[in-house]
Design a protein around this motif. Sequence first.
Motif, PDB file in Angstrom:
ATOM      1  N   SER A  46       0.816  -1.217   0.000  1.00 51.23           N
ATOM      2  CA  SER A  46       0.000   0.000   0.000  1.00 51.23           C
ATOM      3  C   SER A  46       0.848   1.265   0.000  1.00 51.23           C
ATOM      4  O   SER A  46       0.379   2.328  -0.390  1.00 51.23           O
ATOM      5  CB  SER A  46      -0.950   0.002   1.191  1.00 51.23           C
ATOM      6  OG  SER A  46      -0.238   0.238   2.389  1.00 51.23           O
ATOM      7  N   THR A  79      -8.090  -8.111  -2.157  1.00 47.24           N
ATOM      8  CA  THR A  79      -8.892  -7.566  -1.071  1.00 47.24           C
ATOM      9  C   THR A  79     -10.060  -6.765  -1.633  1.00 47.24           C
ATOM     10  O   THR A  79      -9.993  -6.226  -2.747  1.00 47.24           O
ATOM     11  CB  THR A  79      -8.028  -6.696  -0.129  1.00 47.24           C
ATOM     12  OG1 THR A  79      -8.814  -6.322   0.988  1.00 47.24           O
ATOM     13  CG2 THR A  79      -7.496  -5.462  -0.811  1.00 47.24           C
ATOM     14  N   CYS A  80     -11.115  -6.732  -0.860  1.00 47.09           N
ATOM     15  CA  CYS A  80     -12.293  -5.922  -1.171  1.00 47.09           C
ATOM     16  C   CYS A  80     -12.817  -5.390   0.153  1.00 47.09           C
ATOM     17  O   CYS A  80     -12.959  -6.145   1.111  1.00 47.09           O
ATOM     18  CB  CYS A  80     -13.391  -6.751  -1.825  1.00 47.09           C
ATOM     19  SG  CYS A  80     -13.059  -7.254  -3.502  1.00 47.09           S
ATOM     20  N   SER A  81     -13.110  -4.114   0.203  1.00 42.68           N
ATOM     21  CA  SER A  81     -13.654  -3.546   1.430  1.00 42.68           C
ATOM     22  C   SER A  81     -15.157  -3.806   1.475  1.00 42.68           C
ATOM     23  O   SER A  81     -15.764  -4.259   0.506  1.00 42.68           O
ATOM     24  CB  SER A  81     -13.377  -2.050   1.491  1.00 42.68           C
ATOM     25  OG  SER A  81     -14.189  -1.369   0.552  1.00 42.68           O
ATOM     26  N   LYS A  82     -15.760  -3.469   2.596  1.00 39.25           N
ATOM     27  CA  LYS A  82     -17.203  -3.656   2.739  1.00 39.25           C
ATOM     28  C   LYS A  82     -17.998  -2.707   1.853  1.00 39.25           C
ATOM     29  O   LYS A  82     -19.191  -2.890   1.656  1.00 39.25           O
ATOM     30  CB  LYS A  82     -17.617  -3.487   4.200  1.00 39.25           C
ATOM     31  CG  LYS A  82     -17.190  -4.673   5.043  1.00 39.25           C
ATOM     32  CD  LYS A  82     -17.844  -4.626   6.396  1.00 39.25           C
ATOM     33  CE  LYS A  82     -17.484  -5.868   7.200  1.00 39.25           C
ATOM     34  NZ  LYS A  82     -18.152  -5.875   8.489  1.00 39.25           N
ATOM     35  N   LYS A  83     -17.322  -1.701   1.301  1.00 38.65           N
ATOM     36  CA  LYS A  83     -17.989  -0.799   0.366  1.00 38.65           C
ATOM     37  C   LYS A  83     -18.411  -1.528  -0.905  1.00 38.65           C
ATOM     38  O   LYS A  83     -19.330  -1.107  -1.592  1.00 38.65           O
ATOM     39  CB  LYS A  83     -17.067   0.360  -0.014  1.00 38.65           C
ATOM     40  CG  LYS A  83     -16.787   1.323   1.102  1.00 38.65           C
ATOM     41  CD  LYS A  83     -15.833   2.392   0.623  1.00 38.65           C
ATOM     42  CE  LYS A  83     -15.410   3.294   1.755  1.00 38.65           C
ATOM     43  NZ  LYS A  83     -14.413   4.277   1.317  1.00 38.65           N
ATOM     44  N   ARG A  90     -18.405  -9.421  -2.302  1.00 30.86           N
ATOM     45  CA  ARG A  90     -16.947  -9.337  -2.113  1.00 30.86           C
ATOM     46  C   ARG A  90     -16.257 -10.612  -2.582  1.00 30.86           C
ATOM     47  O   ARG A  90     -15.234 -10.558  -3.268  1.00 30.86           O
ATOM     48  CB  ARG A  90     -16.613  -9.072  -0.647  1.00 30.86           C
ATOM     49  CG  ARG A  90     -17.019  -7.696  -0.169  1.00 30.86           C
ATOM     50  CD  ARG A  90     -16.408  -7.349   1.170  1.00 30.86           C
ATOM     51  NE  ARG A  90     -16.649  -8.318   2.220  1.00 30.86           N
ATOM     52  CZ  ARG A  90     -17.681  -8.301   3.054  1.00 30.86           C
ATOM     53  NH1 ARG A  90     -18.607  -7.366   2.934  1.00 30.86           N
ATOM     54  NH2 ARG A  90     -17.801  -9.211   4.014  1.00 30.86           N
ATOM     55  N   ILE A 118      -7.337  -4.730  -5.659  1.00 30.86           N
ATOM     56  CA  ILE A 118      -8.408  -4.256  -4.786  1.00 30.86           C
ATOM     57  C   ILE A 118      -9.659  -4.060  -5.632  1.00 30.86           C
ATOM     58  O   ILE A 118      -9.642  -3.317  -6.609  1.00 30.86           O
ATOM     59  CB  ILE A 118      -8.023  -2.929  -4.099  1.00 30.86           C
ATOM     60  CG1 ILE A 118      -6.711  -3.095  -3.347  1.00 30.86           C
ATOM     61  CG2 ILE A 118      -9.135  -2.463  -3.177  1.00 30.86           C
ATOM     62  CD1 ILE A 118      -6.113  -1.797  -2.857  1.00 30.86           C
ATOM     63  N   LYS A 121     -16.508  -1.204  -6.088  1.00 25.31           N
ATOM     64  CA  LYS A 121     -17.954  -1.371  -5.964  1.00 25.31           C
ATOM     65  C   LYS A 121     -18.620  -1.296  -7.337  1.00 25.31           C
ATOM     66  O   LYS A 121     -18.313  -0.404  -8.131  1.00 25.31           O
ATOM     67  CB  LYS A 121     -18.508  -0.274  -5.051  1.00 25.31           C
ATOM     68  CG  LYS A 121     -19.986  -0.339  -4.835  1.00 25.31           C
ATOM     69  CD  LYS A 121     -20.447   0.753  -3.901  1.00 25.31           C
ATOM     70  CE  LYS A 121     -21.919   0.627  -3.627  1.00 25.31           C
ATOM     71  NZ  LYS A 121     -22.380   1.629  -2.684  1.00 25.31           N
TER      72      LYS A 121
END
Length: 148
Positions: A46, A79-83, A90, A118, A121
Motif C-alpha cells: 500500500s 482484497t475488497c472492502s465492505k464498500k 466481495r 483491490i 464497488k
Amino acid sequence: MTPPETPTDGTATNGTSSPAVSVCLVHKTDGALPVLKKRSDFLAASRARKQGTKAMMIQARKRRDDEAVDPSLVRVGFTCSKKVGNAVARNRAKRRMREVARAILPTFGQPGWDYVLIGRKNETDARDFKTLQGDLKWALRKLHTPRK
C-alpha cells in the motif's frame, strides 16, 4: 465409518490402490500464484506504486533483496472492502480478480514483485472478463514503465 482398505489377502490386482485414496493429496501445480497472507505484506504494497482502472486498483511493490522470499516469484494478494457489498459480492469480486491474475500475471507480472488487487464497488463483479483482463494488462504496463 472408516474407509475401505485395499485387500491384503491376495485378491487385489497388482497396482490396485485403496478406493478411498484422496485426490487432495496431490499438490496444486495448476499455475496457482503464491498468495500474500501477512498483513505486513499488504501494508508494504500500500506504500508502493498504485495504478487504478475502472474495475480495480492495483498496488505493486518490488521486494527488497534481503527479504526471505524467492526473488523469481510473482506474489499476489486480493482484497475488497465492505464498500463493495455484502460477503457474496466481495467473494465474487475476489474470485474474478483471482482468475484474471492467474491468467495475466505469469506473463505480464515481473519476478520479484508483489501485487495487490483491490476490488471496486459495482465494477469488478459486473465488468466483462476480457475487459477485466485488459484492465490488468494496462495497469501492469503503466506500473512497470520507468518514471520520468
